[in-house]
Motif scaffolding. Structure first.
Motif, PDB file in Angstrom:
ATOM      1  N   GLU A  61      31.894  70.144  67.180  1.00 17.70           N
ATOM      2  CA  GLU A  61      32.454  71.039  68.193  1.00 17.70           C
ATOM      3  C   GLU A  61      32.918  70.122  69.337  1.00 17.70           C
ATOM      4  O   GLU A  61      32.174  69.868  70.272  1.00 17.70           O
ATOM      5  N   ASN A  77      22.418  80.231  62.732  1.00 19.25           N
ATOM      6  CA  ASN A  77      23.197  79.006  62.945  1.00 19.25           C
ATOM      7  C   ASN A  77      22.259  77.910  63.397  1.00 19.25           C
ATOM      8  O   ASN A  77      21.178  78.178  63.930  1.00 19.25           O
ATOM      9  N   ARG A  97      28.129  68.049  69.966  1.00 15.03           N
ATOM     10  CA  ARG A  97      27.288  68.992  69.230  1.00 15.03           C
ATOM     11  C   ARG A  97      27.951  69.294  67.899  1.00 15.03           C
ATOM     12  O   ARG A  97      29.159  69.496  67.815  1.00 15.03           O
ATOM     13  N   PHE A 117      27.625  70.321  58.593  1.00 15.57           N
ATOM     14  CA  PHE A 117      27.853  70.539  60.023  1.00 15.57           C
ATOM     15  C   PHE A 117      29.295  70.193  60.370  1.00 15.57           C
ATOM     16  O   PHE A 117      29.897  69.311  59.759  1.00 15.57           O
ATOM     17  N   SER A 149      22.804  79.757  74.612  1.00 19.56           N
ATOM     18  CA  SER A 149      22.876  79.875  73.151  1.00 19.56           C
ATOM     19  C   SER A 149      22.153  81.157  72.744  1.00 19.56           C
ATOM     20  O   SER A 149      21.253  81.630  73.429  1.00 19.56           O
ATOM     21  N   LYS A 167      27.574  71.869  64.430  1.00 16.67           N
ATOM     22  CA  LYS A 167      27.031  73.198  64.167  1.00 16.67           C
ATOM     23  C   LYS A 167      27.361  73.629  62.751  1.00 16.67           C
ATOM     24  O   LYS A 167      28.387  73.219  62.194  1.00 16.67           O
ATOM     25  N   TRP A 186      22.705  67.631  68.419  1.00 17.85           N
ATOM     26  CA  TRP A 186      23.455  66.751  69.324  1.00 17.85           C
ATOM     27  C   TRP A 186      23.363  65.337  68.785  1.00 17.85           C
ATOM     28  O   TRP A 186      22.264  64.841  68.508  1.00 17.85           O
ATOM     29  N   THR A 240      22.374  73.825  65.325  1.00 19.99           N
ATOM     30  CA  THR A 240      23.144  72.776  65.985  1.00 19.99           C
ATOM     31  C   THR A 240      22.340  71.479  66.019  1.00 19.99           C
ATOM     32  O   THR A 240      21.123  71.483  65.806  1.00 19.99           O
ATOM     33  N   GLU A 271      18.072  74.503  66.430  1.00 16.89           N
ATOM     34  CA  GLU A 271      18.548  73.147  66.741  1.00 16.89           C
ATOM     35  C   GLU A 271      17.677  72.123  66.031  1.00 16.89           C
ATOM     36  O   GLU A 271      16.456  72.261  65.990  1.00 16.89           O
ATOM     37  N   THR A 299      20.213  80.967  67.256  1.00 16.91           N
ATOM     38  CA  THR A 299      20.691  79.595  67.055  1.00 16.91           C
ATOM     39  C   THR A 299      19.508  78.633  67.100  1.00 16.91           C
ATOM     40  O   THR A 299      18.766  78.590  68.076  1.00 16.91           O
ATOM     41  N   SER A 317      17.495  76.614  69.754  1.00 14.05           N
ATOM     42  CA  SER A 317      18.389  75.752  70.515  1.00 14.05           C
ATOM     43  C   SER A 317      17.927  75.646  71.956  1.00 14.05           C
ATOM     44  O   SER A 317      17.508  76.631  72.562  1.00 14.05           O
TER      45      SER A 317
END
Length: 173
Positions: free
Chosen positions: A148, A124, A166, A145, A84, A168, A128, A126, A90, A88, A79
């Motif tokens: 958030e 995890n 975002r 997903f 973060s 997640k 965007w 994420t 991304e 995590t 991420s």
């Protein structure tokens, strides 16, 4: 049975990735970003970006291939969000050629990214996504997903402000 294969991108794939990124973005962001800005998207600039990403593995890039033709790609890594956790990951970018939308390309790419992030020790992941990009929001939600909403922010894309949120999910499960 799908004939979609996913493999790590090579430098030779950079032009095809840039072409898909450009045309898919132009279609996905129609009505969200002004037409003149969409028309100004440059395959050459994106090709330089993706060549560098592939060469330095930042982000890691995988391509979806059908009949030896690149039809989509995913870029993923740790991420980029401040604060973060190191576990995590991304999804930096995930695009399929518009001619292959709704045909399983995104899911094949997501599966490959999830496996790659899991190998990196991520728990995890994420992504965007612009709130007005309903196709992308729907894709991510179908892939498990969750939005958030407290993360909603305004991103400046060229001369336009775009609201992003975002999403997640846990990598396993």
């Amino acid at each position: 049975m799908s004939s979609i294969q996913v493999r790590p991108a090579t430098l030779r794939d950079a032009k095809a990735i840039a072409q898909i990124h450009t045309i898919a973005a132009q279609q996905a962001y129609q009505g969200i970003v002004p037409d003149e800005q969409l028309k100004s998207l440059s395959v050459e600039k994106r090709q330089a970006y993706w060549r560098e990403a592939i060469e330095y593995c930042e982000p890691q890039v995988q391509v979806a291939v059908e009949d030896e033709k690149v039809i989509g790609f995913v870029g993923y890594d740790r991420s980029r969000d401040e604060k973060s956790r190191p576990t995590t990951g991304e999804i930096w970018a995930i695009y399929a050629a518009p001619s292959h939308w709704d045909k399983g390309v995104g899911l094949a790419l997501w599966d490959a990214a999830r496996d790659g992030l899991q190998e990196e020790g991520c728990t995890n992941v994420t992504a965007w996504v612009p709130l007005r990009n309903e196709r992308a929001i729907r894709f991510h939600e179908l892939a498990g997903f969750k939005r958030e909403m407290s993360t909603a922010k305004t991103a400046v894309v060229g001369s336009v402000k775009i609201e992003e949120v975002r999403l997640k999910r846990a990598i396993a499960g």
